[in-house]
Design a protein around this motif. Structure first.
Motif, short mmCIF file in Angstrom:
data_model
loop_
_atom_site.label_atom_id
_atom_site.label_comp_id
_atom_site.label_asym_id
_atom_site.label_seq_id
_atom_site.Cartn_x
_atom_site.Cartn_y
_atom_site.Cartn_z
N ALA A 34 -2.02 -6.88 10.33
CA ALA A 34 -2.73 -6.15 11.75
C ALA A 34 -1.33 -5.72 12.26
O ALA A 34 -0.08 -6.03 12.16
CB ALA A 34 -2.85 -7.54 12.61
N PRO A 35 -1.47 -4.36 12.92
CA PRO A 35 -0.21 -3.66 13.24
C PRO A 35 0.58 -4.56 14.05
O PRO A 35 1.98 -4.31 13.84
CB PRO A 35 -0.68 -2.47 13.58
CG PRO A 35 -2.08 -2.22 13.18
CD PRO A 35 -2.54 -3.69 12.79
N ALA A 36 0.32 -5.21 15.23
CA ALA A 36 1.06 -5.70 16.11
C ALA A 36 1.94 -6.68 15.33
O ALA A 36 2.87 -7.40 16.09
CB ALA A 36 0.12 -6.48 17.15
N THR A 37 1.50 -7.37 14.30
CA THR A 37 2.31 -8.41 13.51
C THR A 37 3.85 -7.80 13.32
O THR A 37 4.99 -8.45 13.43
CB THR A 37 1.70 -8.87 12.09
OG1 THR A 37 0.27 -9.41 12.53
CG2 THR A 37 2.35 -10.02 11.58
N TYR A 38 3.69 -6.45 12.99
CA TYR A 38 5.16 -5.69 12.61
C TYR A 38 6.09 -5.83 13.97
O TYR A 38 7.24 -5.92 13.83
CB TYR A 38 5.01 -4.29 12.41
CG TYR A 38 4.19 -4.40 11.13
CD1 TYR A 38 4.34 -4.90 9.87
CD2 TYR A 38 3.03 -3.71 11.02
CE1 TYR A 38 3.69 -4.71 8.74
CE2 TYR A 38 2.06 -3.65 10.03
CZ TYR A 38 2.74 -4.25 8.77
OH TYR A 38 1.64 -3.87 7.52
N ASP A 39 5.29 -5.48 15.11
CA ASP A 39 6.10 -5.81 16.53
C ASP A 39 6.69 -7.32 16.65
O ASP A 39 8.00 -7.39 17.13
CB ASP A 39 5.28 -5.41 17.65
CG ASP A 39 4.95 -4.03 17.72
OD1 ASP A 39 5.75 -3.21 17.08
OD2 ASP A 39 3.84 -3.76 18.41
N VAL A 40 6.28 -8.22 16.24
CA VAL A 40 6.61 -9.39 16.17
C VAL A 40 7.95 -9.67 15.36
O VAL A 40 8.78 -10.30 15.81
CB VAL A 40 5.50 -10.70 15.71
CG1 VAL A 40 6.16 -12.07 15.64
CG2 VAL A 40 4.44 -10.65 16.98
#
Length: 152
Positions: A34-40
């Motif tokens: 999931a792309p938001a995981t990279y933000d984490v």
């Protein structure tokens, strides 16, 4: 600054924001998570670089999401093997987040992909133009309201 310049900056920033979403970068990089995981990962890396604790609350604040959403994003990063939960030695009730070796490797892949993308966009620029752009963009972002330290 005249209004035409302000409008040009606004259009450029809005276009960049629309074209450089997490989802776009993840798709272009061929990443399946999931792309938001990279933000984490970015948030935890920034905390590590600043020698500050990273928690689910840190993630929620940085990503401007609610606590339950941040918890799900952190859980996805833990499940992917990119983060680990670590007991806070100073406060046993608090759980800290740290990147695993795999998480650090993914962070580096993300950085490399971004740098490659940016280098391609500036391929026909001179060294002086790239240096000036880097200096001015960094200064511009630092002056925006609500800006914290840059991510690594």
């Amino acid at each position: 600054m005249n209004s035409e310049d302000l409008e040009a900056v606004e259009r450029a920033v809005v276009t960049m924001r629309r074209n450089m979403t997490r989802r776009t970068f993840a798709r272009l990089a061929g990443q399946g998570e999931a792309p938001a995981t990279y933000d984490v990962l970015d948030v935890v890396e920034a905390a590590e670089d600043a020698a500050e604790p990273a928690t689910v609350s840190t993630v929620a604040t940085a990503l401007q999401v609610d606590q339950p959403r941040a918890s799900r994003l952190v859980a996805a990063a833990v499940d992917a093997g990119w983060l680990q939960r670590v007991a806070d030695q100073a406060d046993g009730r608090r759980v800290l987040l740290a990147r695993t070796e795999a998480g650090r490797a993914v962070s580096e892949q993300i950085h490399e992909f971004r740098r490659t993308t940016f280098a391609a966009a500036m391929a026909d620029w001179s060294d002086d133009e790239r240096a000036l752009f880097a200096r001015l963009l960094t200064r511009f972002v630092a002056q925006l309201p609500g800006t914290t330290r840059p991510l690594s």
